[in-house]
Structures are given as structure tokens and as C-alpha cells.
Design an enzyme around this catalytic site. Structure first.
Site, PDB file in Angstrom:
ATOM      1  N   SER A   1       0.689  -1.036   0.012  1.00 20.05           N
ATOM      2  CA  SER A   1      -0.017   0.246   0.101  1.00 20.05           C
ATOM      3  C   SER A   1       0.721   1.331  -0.079  1.00 20.05           C
ATOM      4  O   SER A   1       2.032   1.355   0.578  1.00 20.05           O
ATOM      5  CB  SER A   1      -0.825  -0.122   1.340  1.00 20.05           C
ATOM      6  OG  SER A   1      -1.513   1.235   1.167  1.00 20.05           O
TER       7      SER A   1
ATOM      8  N   SER B   1      -0.730   4.174   0.945  1.00 24.98           N
ATOM      9  CA  SER B   1      -1.320   4.963   1.711  1.00 24.98           C
ATOM     10  C   SER B   1      -0.248   5.648   2.957  1.00 24.98           C
ATOM     11  O   SER B   1      -0.202   6.658   3.221  1.00 24.98           O
ATOM     12  CB  SER B   1      -2.463   4.209   2.576  1.00 24.98           C
ATOM     13  OG  SER B   1      -3.554   4.141   1.345  1.00 24.98           O
TER      14      SER B   1
ATOM     15  N   THR C   1      -8.972  -2.112   4.476  1.00 24.82           N
ATOM     16  CA  THR C   1      -8.939  -2.599   3.154  1.00 24.82           C
ATOM     17  C   THR C   1      -9.231  -3.958   3.015  1.00 24.82           C
ATOM     18  O   THR C   1      -9.673  -4.762   3.855  1.00 24.82           O
ATOM     19  CB  THR C   1      -7.484  -2.196   2.427  1.00 24.82           C
ATOM     20  OG1 THR C   1      -7.355  -2.473   1.388  1.00 24.82           O
ATOM     21  CG2 THR C   1      -6.396  -2.945   2.979  1.00 24.82           C
TER      22      THR C   1
ATOM     23  N   LYS D   1     -13.409  -4.649   4.560  1.00 26.52           N
ATOM     24  CA  LYS D   1     -14.126  -3.746   4.286  1.00 26.52           C
ATOM     25  C   LYS D   1     -15.748  -3.752   4.685  1.00 26.52           C
ATOM     26  O   LYS D   1     -16.384  -2.970   5.153  1.00 26.52           O
ATOM     27  CB  LYS D   1     -14.205  -3.056   2.750  1.00 26.52           C
ATOM     28  CG  LYS D   1     -12.906  -2.296   2.665  1.00 26.52           C
ATOM     29  CD  LYS D   1     -13.020  -1.768   1.378  1.00 26.52           C
ATOM     30  CE  LYS D   1     -11.479  -1.061   0.828  1.00 26.52           C
ATOM     31  NZ  LYS D   1     -11.541  -0.595  -0.279  1.00 26.52           N
TER      32      LYS D   1
ATOM     33  N   ASN E   1     -14.170   2.002   4.522  1.00 27.81           N
ATOM     34  CA  ASN E   1     -12.949   1.988   4.240  1.00 27.81           C
ATOM     35  C   ASN E   1     -12.146   3.107   5.275  1.00 27.81           C
ATOM     36  O   ASN E   1     -10.988   2.895   5.362  1.00 27.81           O
ATOM     37  CB  ASN E   1     -12.386   2.471   2.863  1.00 27.81           C
ATOM     38  CG  ASN E   1     -12.531   3.914   2.502  1.00 27.81           C
ATOM     39  OD1 ASN E   1     -13.339   4.696   3.102  1.00 27.81           O
ATOM     40  ND2 ASN E   1     -11.624   4.414   1.842  1.00 27.81           N
TER      41      ASN E   1
ATOM     42  N   ASP F   1     -14.298   5.804  -0.536  1.00 28.81           N
ATOM     43  CA  ASP F   1     -14.028   5.363  -1.827  1.00 28.81           C
ATOM     44  C   ASP F   1     -14.806   5.903  -2.884  1.00 28.81           C
ATOM     45  O   ASP F   1     -14.231   6.283  -3.916  1.00 28.81           O
ATOM     46  CB  ASP F   1     -13.833   3.851  -2.076  1.00 28.81           C
ATOM     47  CG  ASP F   1     -12.679   3.207  -1.328  1.00 28.81           C
ATOM     48  OD1 ASP F   1     -11.478   3.904  -1.556  1.00 28.81           O
ATOM     49  OD2 ASP F   1     -12.890   1.879  -0.792  1.00 28.81           O
TER      50      ASP F   1
ATOM     51  N   ALA G   1     -16.564  -7.078  -9.395  1.00 33.52           N
ATOM     52  CA  ALA G   1     -17.825  -7.074  -8.479  1.00 33.52           C
ATOM     53  C   ALA G   1     -17.647  -6.948  -7.192  1.00 33.52           C
ATOM     54  O   ALA G   1     -18.223  -7.263  -6.139  1.00 33.52           O
ATOM     55  CB  ALA G   1     -18.756  -7.988  -8.738  1.00 33.52           C
TER      56      ALA G   1
ATOM     57  N   LEU H   1      -9.028   1.675 -12.069  1.00 28.28           N
ATOM     58  CA  LEU H   1      -8.584   1.895 -10.736  1.00 28.28           C
ATOM     59  C   LEU H   1      -7.251   1.183 -10.165  1.00 28.28           C
ATOM     60  O   LEU H   1      -6.665   1.987  -9.033  1.00 28.28           O
ATOM     61  CB  LEU H   1      -9.584   1.124  -9.815  1.00 28.28           C
ATOM     62  CG  LEU H   1     -10.704   1.933  -9.260  1.00 28.28           C
ATOM     63  CD1 LEU H   1     -11.547   2.459 -10.387  1.00 28.28           C
ATOM     64  CD2 LEU H   1     -11.705   0.819  -8.459  1.00 28.28           C
TER      65      LEU H   1
ATOM     66  N   TYR I   1      -3.228   1.381  -9.759  1.00 25.12           N
ATOM     67  CA  TYR I   1      -2.405   2.602  -9.774  1.00 25.12           C
ATOM     68  C   TYR I   1      -0.854   2.177  -9.853  1.00 25.12           C
ATOM     69  O   TYR I   1      -0.069   3.303  -9.663  1.00 25.12           O
ATOM     70  CB  TYR I   1      -2.778   3.555  -8.844  1.00 25.12           C
ATOM     71  CG  TYR I   1      -2.867   3.075  -7.360  1.00 25.12           C
ATOM     72  CD1 TYR I   1      -1.650   2.799  -6.693  1.00 25.12           C
ATOM     73  CD2 TYR I   1      -4.039   2.507  -6.791  1.00 25.12           C
ATOM     74  CE1 TYR I   1      -1.652   2.207  -5.332  1.00 25.12           C
ATOM     75  CE2 TYR I   1      -3.795   1.884  -5.604  1.00 25.12           C
ATOM     76  CZ  TYR I   1      -2.689   1.822  -4.877  1.00 25.12           C
ATOM     77  OH  TYR I   1      -2.651   1.218  -3.525  1.00 25.12           O
TER      78      TYR I   1
ATOM     79  N   GLY J   1      -5.664   4.657 -11.578  1.00 26.34           N
ATOM     80  CA  GLY J   1      -6.312   5.238 -10.114  1.00 26.34           C
ATOM     81  C   GLY J   1      -5.403   6.028  -9.160  1.00 26.34           C
ATOM     82  O   GLY J   1      -5.870   5.988  -7.988  1.00 26.34           O
TER      83      GLY J   1
HETATM   84  P1  NAP Z   1     -11.603  -7.278  -4.534  1.00 28.43           P
HETATM   85  O1  NAP Z   1     -12.723  -6.873  -3.439  1.00 28.43           O
HETATM   86  O2  NAP Z   1     -10.857  -8.610  -4.046  1.00 28.43           O
HETATM   87  O3  NAP Z   1     -12.575  -7.648  -5.803  1.00 28.43           O
HETATM   88  C1  NAP Z   1     -11.736  -7.885  -6.848  1.00 28.43           C
HETATM   89  C2  NAP Z   1     -12.604  -8.042  -8.110  1.00 28.43           C
HETATM   90  O4  NAP Z   1     -11.782  -8.245  -9.056  1.00 28.43           O
HETATM   91  C3  NAP Z   1     -13.649  -9.213  -7.805  1.00 28.43           C
HETATM   92  O5  NAP Z   1     -14.906  -8.969  -8.658  1.00 28.43           O
HETATM   93  C4  NAP Z   1     -12.649 -10.447  -8.672  1.00 28.43           C
HETATM   94  O6  NAP Z   1     -13.531 -11.587  -9.042  1.00 28.43           O
HETATM   95  C5  NAP Z   1     -12.041  -9.626  -9.794  1.00 28.43           C
HETATM   96  N1  NAP Z   1     -10.937 -10.246 -10.162  1.00 28.43           N
HETATM   97  C6  NAP Z   1      -9.801 -10.777  -9.575  1.00 28.43           C
HETATM   98  N2  NAP Z   1      -9.223 -11.350 -10.393  1.00 28.43           N
HETATM   99  C7  NAP Z   1      -9.658 -11.408 -11.589  1.00 28.43           C
HETATM  100  C8  NAP Z   1      -9.247 -11.914 -12.830  1.00 28.43           C
HETATM  101  N3  NAP Z   1      -8.009 -12.433 -12.750  1.00 28.43           N
HETATM  102  N4  NAP Z   1     -10.177 -11.877 -13.892  1.00 28.43           N
HETATM  103  C9  NAP Z   1     -11.301 -11.278 -13.665  1.00 28.43           C
HETATM  104  N5  NAP Z   1     -11.619 -10.671 -12.415  1.00 28.43           N
HETATM  105  C10 NAP Z   1     -10.906 -10.708 -11.406  1.00 28.43           C
HETATM  106  O7  NAP Z   1     -10.833  -5.921  -4.721  1.00 28.43           O
HETATM  107  P2  NAP Z   1     -11.025  -4.429  -4.476  1.00 28.43           P
HETATM  108  O8  NAP Z   1     -10.891  -3.711  -3.206  1.00 28.43           O
HETATM  109  O9  NAP Z   1     -12.396  -4.239  -5.064  1.00 28.43           O
HETATM  110  O10 NAP Z   1     -10.126  -3.786  -5.438  1.00 28.43           O
HETATM  111  C11 NAP Z   1      -9.919  -4.145  -6.925  1.00 28.43           C
HETATM  112  C12 NAP Z   1      -8.771  -3.345  -7.511  1.00 28.43           C
HETATM  113  O11 NAP Z   1      -9.145  -1.867  -7.279  1.00 28.43           O
HETATM  114  C13 NAP Z   1      -7.506  -3.623  -6.872  1.00 28.43           C
HETATM  115  O12 NAP Z   1      -6.324  -3.623  -7.771  1.00 28.43           O
HETATM  116  C14 NAP Z   1      -7.273  -2.453  -5.997  1.00 28.43           C
HETATM  117  O13 NAP Z   1      -5.862  -2.065  -5.801  1.00 28.43           O
HETATM  118  C15 NAP Z   1      -7.634  -1.141  -6.837  1.00 28.43           C
HETATM  119  N6  NAP Z   1      -8.389  -0.108  -5.805  1.00 28.43           N
HETATM  120  C16 NAP Z   1      -8.168   1.135  -6.057  1.00 28.43           C
HETATM  121  C17 NAP Z   1      -8.263   2.058  -5.246  1.00 28.43           C
HETATM  122  C18 NAP Z   1      -7.835   3.374  -5.798  1.00 28.43           C
HETATM  123  O14 NAP Z   1      -7.823   4.481  -4.857  1.00 28.43           O
HETATM  124  N7  NAP Z   1      -7.217   3.724  -6.896  1.00 28.43           N
HETATM  125  C19 NAP Z   1      -9.256   1.809  -4.330  1.00 28.43           C
HETATM  126  C20 NAP Z   1      -9.676   0.473  -4.183  1.00 28.43           C
HETATM  127  C21 NAP Z   1      -9.348  -0.474  -4.982  1.00 28.43           C
HETATM  128  P3  NAP Z   1     -13.906 -12.775  -8.123  1.00 28.43           P
HETATM  129  O15 NAP Z   1     -14.931 -12.074  -7.069  1.00 28.43           O
HETATM  130  O16 NAP Z   1     -14.299 -13.957  -8.833  1.00 28.43           O
HETATM  131  O17 NAP Z   1     -12.715 -13.105  -7.158  1.00 28.43           O
END
Ligand code: NAP
Length: 282
Positions: A14, A16, A61, A65, A86, A101, A126, A221, A223, A244
């Protein structure tokens, strides 16, 4: 020294801590921000410690969450809207859960693009981040198409958007046909999966053989790297696109403002983030 913590797993990657510690330092606050690797069963003891030691707050995180919600004393409307927390604010031992977020995403999106109030937005994924993005876009009036590996998770998110926001949301399982079915008048594509994240995987979530709809703005998203493959390829095909880092900064700045009651030093936070990203990819 007052302590603010990041709870989740994994947290070692992270950025952060560098952003928040820079903000505390610039503001002359004797505070520190520390990432603590936390498994689900360690969450409640961590919150007890936050009360006992009067830590001002925390970020939460993946994968905690949602799990943190029943352990808090109160939920701010921002957390209820997304169904995820968050940011925790310690108000004299009374722990309040917020979600920054969703607003962080929308603030950054608006900084780059005049966000329309109608049209179709596609969200890939999702999980927790997708929920925050979906709430922000439904609030804006956009119709959502959710493409996710887990049909169940995508369906639950679509139901949540329909129930809580009276928005239109359709869940589609992740396969090539799903991408080909995206309406050509789609205005926005958001990657809310970790696909494209360095160092493990620098692929694009978007299939190379499917053209990105002509009018779509592309928001990734992810980064790290600072410019993901998706963002680069979208730009090469003539689309506006952004990754992101700006959302990370905005959600962090909003959390900082909740903990401290002060305006966040965004300029310095942004400069610190940029340097940290450059160091990572030097
Ligand atoms: P999460 O709760 O683990 O959800 C990840 C999602 O991506 C789930 O729907 C997962 O599907 C899907 N996924 C994972 N690997 C995949 C693959 N190989 N092919 C297709 N789908 C896949 O994670 P999150 O907190 O939502 O975070 C998602 C991303 O956003 C991360 O990279 C995180 O670093 C980024 N993010 C960025 C910020 C920002 O401030 N820029 C904030 C939050 C998150 P399944 O349910 O099938 O596993």
C-alpha cells in the site's frame, strides 16, 4: 504520537502510509500512519485497541471492508450507501464507519472528465471497489453493466444498486461475448479488478480483439504501474483514459479530513504519491 492504522491483508504494497505520513508531517501533526497486516479474526482486537489507546482512526482494506461493519458503533450514510467501510473515525471511543472510496472516485473522475448524467457505464469486477464505483455512478444517474467472474457477486451488486439507488444495473458473466455485448454508446469503462497491477500481472483486462466503444472514457482503478496497460492502449486508440492514482489520493485526503478535521494538503500528498510511484518503477 497519535497512531492511525491501515487494517487488512495484504497491506505491504500500500502507498497509503507514504501519502498519509507526508500529510501529517506537512500539517505539523505528531501523528503516524502504519499498515498492520490483519486477518479477519484479528480485526475485533485491533478495534478494541483503537478504543483503549485512543487512536484517531483507521483505514480498512481488502478483505475486511464489509466484515468491519457489524463491529462498529455507528455507520455514516456514506458507508451505508456502499455497504462497505474504508475509514473508521474514533470519536472518544465511539467508532464510526465511513466510506471515502465512492466520493474519492467521483471527485477524481470529475477532475478529468465532464461526467454525463445519463448513458451506460461498464464496471469490470464486483468486489469492494466496484461497489464504491457503482454507488457513485448510480448516484450520477448512469445505467450500469457489471461484468464479473462471479455471477453471484455481480448479481448481488446489481440488486443492491436497484434497491438502494433505484438505478438500472445488469450483471453479465465475464467472457468474450460479454465484452462484445457492450452497447456501442457506452460512455465509461471502469476497471475495478486487480488485472494490470504490477509486478504480478501487467495484462489489460480488456480483450485485445474487441474494440473499446468509441465514446467511452476509460478509468482504471489500478495505480501501480502509474500508467496501466489498459490506460495506454485506450489512449493509443484515441480514448481519454486515466489510472487510479488520483482516486487513491482523493479517498486518502477525504479520510485524512475525517480524522483530523482539517483540510488535507492535497498538493503535497500528490507530489509524495508521484515520487513513490516513480521509485517503485525506477
Ligand atoms: P476485491 O474486493 O478483491 O475485488 C476484486 C474483483 O476483481 C472481484 O470481482 C474479482 O472477482 C475480480 N477479479 C480478480 N481477479 C480477476 C481476474 N483474473 N479476472 C477477472 N476478474 C478478476 O478487490 P477491490 O478492493 O475491489 O480492488 C480491486 C482493484 O481496485 C485492486 O487492484 C485495488 O488495488 C484497486 N483499488 C484502487 C483504489 C484506488 O484508490 N485507486 C481503491 C480501491 C481499490 P472474484 O469475485 O471472482 O474473485
Amino acid at each position: 504520537m497519535k497512531r492511525v492504522v491501515l487494517l487488512g491483508s495484504p497491506v505491504a504494497h500500500s502507498l497509503s502510509p507514504v501519502i498519509q505520513n507526508a500529510a501529517f508531517q506537512v500539517s505539523g501533526l505528531d501523528w503516524c500512519y502504519e499498515a498492520i497486516e490483519t486477518e479477519a479474526e484479528e480485526l475485533e482486537p485491533a478495534l478494541d485497541r483503537m478504543r483503549a489507546e485512543a487512536w484517531p482512526g483507521a483505514n480498512v482494506t481488502i478483505p475486511l471492508k464489509e466484515a468491519v461493519m457489524p463491529l462498529l458503533d455507528e455507520l455514516d450514510p456514506s458507508a451505508i450507501e456502499v455497504s462497505a467501510v474504508n475509514t473508521v473515525v474514533n470519536e472518544g471511543g465511539h467508532l464510526v464507519g465511513h466510506n471515502t472510496d465512492s466520493s474519492g472516485f467521483m471527485r477524481d473522475l470529475r477532475a478529468h472528465w465532464r461526467v454525463p448524467t445519463h448513458g451506460v457505464a461498464v464496471i469490470l469486477g464486483a468486489g469492494g471497489a466496484a461497489r464504491a464505483v457503482a454507488a457513485a455512478l448510480a448516484r450520477q444517474g448512469l445505467e450500469l453493466v457489471l461484468i464479473a467472474r462471479s455471477e453471484r457477486r455481480a448479481g448481488m451488486l446489481a440488486d443492491h444498486i436497484q434497491l438502494r439507488h433505484s438505478g438500472k444495473a445488469t450483471a453479465i458473466p465475464w467472457n468474450r461475448q460479454a465484452f462484445q455485448r457492450i452497447p456501442p454508446d457506452c460512455v465509461l469503462i471502469v476497471n475495478a479488478t486487480p488485472l494490470g497491477m504490477a509486478p504480478a500481472d501487467q495484462d489489460s483486462p480488456w480483450p485485445a480483439e474487441v474494440p473499446i466503444p468509441a465514446a467511452a472514457f476509460v478509468y482504471d482503478l489500478v495505480y501501480t504501474p502509474r500508467e496501466t496497460r489498459l490506460v495506454q492502449e485506450a489512449r493509443l486508440s484515441g480514448h481519454q483514459s486515466v489510472s487510479g492514482g488520483g482516486m487513491l489520493l482523493e479517498q486518502g485526503a477525504l479520510s485524512y479530513e475525517q480524522w483530523t478535521g482539517r483540510r488535507a494538503p492535497r498538493r503535497q500528498m500528490r507530489a509524495t504519491l508521484r515520487r513513490a510511484q516513480e521509485r517503485l518503477h525506477a
